[in-house]
Write an enzyme that holds these catalytic residues in place. Structure first.
Site, PDB file in Angstrom:
ATOM      1  CD  GLU A 233      44.567  24.096  59.991  1.00 12.79           C
ATOM      2  OE1 GLU A 233      43.525  23.498  60.332  1.00 12.79           O
ATOM      3  OE2 GLU A 233      44.629  25.238  59.176  1.00 12.79           O
TER       4      GLU A 233
ATOM      5  CD  GLU B 182      44.622  25.546  55.632  1.00 11.69           C
ATOM      6  OE1 GLU B 182      43.455  26.484  56.054  1.00 11.69           O
ATOM      7  OE2 GLU B 182      44.702  24.525  55.448  1.00 11.69           O
TER       8      GLU B 182
END
Length: 495
Positions: free
Chosen positions: A173, A292
């Site tokens: 991320e 995810e």
């Protein structure tokens, strides 16, 4: 309710279903590792400290790629803290979740767990506070034969044979301002390219996942991905997608229609990959890694307050959450040609299908759709054509009441169908145009008293899968009667 017809043809193939879409995430967050999979003081602990009750439940899910050590945690993690004699490992304050990390579970323990569970190792390198060279050294530690510095460290730690880790994520991320070491896309791309080059120079057999946009709501969504893929080029085998969804407005029909948005996210990211391939005039393209995904919106406790193994984001899941998990899996199967890896985040305690409480363990509602799909995952994804009643989700648009996917495996056809109607059962007609359905194998259905029903330690089987027999066969076709708010896995034998 009007009958829904699912039309299929064995020649209308999307692509092979990659078993790696049934992966998970094991992050050093909350009680996922400590008190989750690893708890030497638990009554169920084996000689290595692993909780046998938890591992026994996880074996039912038959997971594949297991992503470790995070997640946000990875951007502050230095892998050398987690190797060697346990008594010599440092206790550190980790900043992603403001928790105390004793490093009693590290690379070698993780690999040992992967071997015990037959999981495919999938490591996330630190490109936040770490360096490309640190990532390169980790590859040597894991994958190279004895005779060089870091490989010899592994041998000294009791592992003569290489670990053979093939999947590596280039950070986590990195487009998010909350991430340790966050930088703009052009700077991350340089860092990722440098790491990728050295990592593949150490072991040319590894596959690399570059950080894509972590949310469709990011202001840099898709543009970040374009910049990164264009710079990293052929070193990128996959680009990551992340997605967490929830029913914050308590609008269950709209929540169940979230599959429209999941489909769109996959297709938009695939479009970026195809664009870069075309722009670079290249035979190789990056595929998608949904590393995810889950339902998460009720428990937002993410500050560990300087504690060891604090209770963080321990979501309680209900039936509607389980149907959305089924929707994710349906979408993944429908996009089997481009989506090759997916990891439900996470596997124990932290937004997970399993919860522990002392020596007790609870299987949550979202456990069951994953198990139902995973048992029948082998084969080729077929493109379904659905004809039947629809409804309008307030934000997610028009959706069929029946959400579906299908997998053909030789003479077996597995049809997955979710009834999103809150009040009415659904008659679902299944037809394979070029072949007759000859029989029904062991089918399952997941349902409960209502959409908000959930399991608890006191009542653990309110929402669980059960044998499904309400299927009729006639003239080479099948008709199933699905209860309201239910998901079914129906494997047929073909003539």
């Amino acid at each position: 309710m009007e009958t829904t017809t699912i039309e299929l043809h064995s020649g209308f193939q999307v692509g092979p279903v990659d078993p790696r879409i049934f992966g998970g995430v094991l992050e050093h967050m909350g009680r996922a590792v400590y008190s989750g999979v690893y708890d030497p003081d638990c009554a169920h602990a084996d000689a290595e400290g692993f909780r046998t009750d938890v591992l026994q439940a996880l074996r039912r899910l038959d997971m594949t790629a297991m992503r470790y050590p995070g997640g946000n945690f990875a951007s502050g993690y230095h892998w050398m803290d987690g190797i060697g004699p346990r008594e010599q490992r440092p206790v550190v304050r980790e900043l992603a979740w403001q928790s105390i990390e004793p490093n009693q579970f590290g690379t070698d323990e993780y690999i040992g767990l992967c071997r015990k569970m037959n999981w495919t190792p999938m490591l996330t390198v630190n490109l936040g506070t770490g360096t490309p060279e640190e990532a390169r050294n980790w590859v040597e530690y894991c994958n190279c034969p004895a005779g060089t510095k870091y490989a010899d460290w592994r041998v000294a730690n009791g592992n003569a044979d290489p670990h053979g880790v093939r999947l590596w994520c280039l950070g986590n991320e990195m487009d998010g301002p909350w991430q340790l070491g966050h930088v703009p896309a052009d700077e991350y791309a340089i860092r990722a390219q440098q790491a990728a080059k050295m990592m593949k120079d150490v072991d040319r057999s590894i596959e690399l996942v570059v950080c894509g946009s972590c949310s469709i709501d990011m202001p840099t969504y898709l543009e970040w991905d374009r910049q990164v893929l264009e710079y990293v080029g052929d070193l990128a085998d996959y680009v990551s997608l992340h997605r967490y969804v929830g029913n914050r407005d308590d609008d269950t029909p709209d929540f169940l229609a979230i599959t429209n948005s999941i489909d769109r996210q996959i297709e938009e990211m695939d479009a970026v990959c195809r664009f870069i391939q075309a722009k670079r005039r290249n035979k190789k393209r990056a595929y998608l890694c949904f590393d995810e995904w889950n339902v998460w919106y009720k428990n937002m406790q993410m500050d560990g307050a300087g504690k060891f193994a604090p209770h963080l984001i321990e979501e309680v899941y209900n039936l509607e959450d389980a149907l959305v998990v089924a929707g994710f899996l349906n979408s993944f199967i429908r996009h089997a040609d481009v989506l090759k890896i997916a990891n439900i985040a996470q596997i124990v305690n932290v937004i997970a299908p399993i919860l522990t409480r002392g020596d007790e363990m609870l299987v949550q509602s979202i456990f069951y759709p994953f198990e139902m799909f995973s048992r029948r995952r082998d084969g080729i994804s077929l493109q379904p054509v659905v004809q039947g009643p629809t409804y309008e989700g307030r934000t997610n648009g028009q959706a069929h009441y029946i959400d579906t996917s299908a997998i053909l495996n030789g003479r077996q056809l597995s049809v997955f169908a979710t009834n999103r109607n809150l009040a009415e059962p659904a008659t679902v007609h299944v037809r394979l145009a070029d072949c007759s359905i000859a029989g029904l194998d062991s089918a399952e259905v997941l349902t409960g008293p209502d959409a908000k029903a959930a399991n608890s330690f006191e009542q653990p089987e309110v929402v669980c899968s059960r044998p499904f027999t309400d299927v009729r066969l006639a003239d080479g076709q099948a008709t199933a009667e699905l209860p309201p708010v239910s998901a079914a896995a129906i494997p047929f034998r073909l003539a």
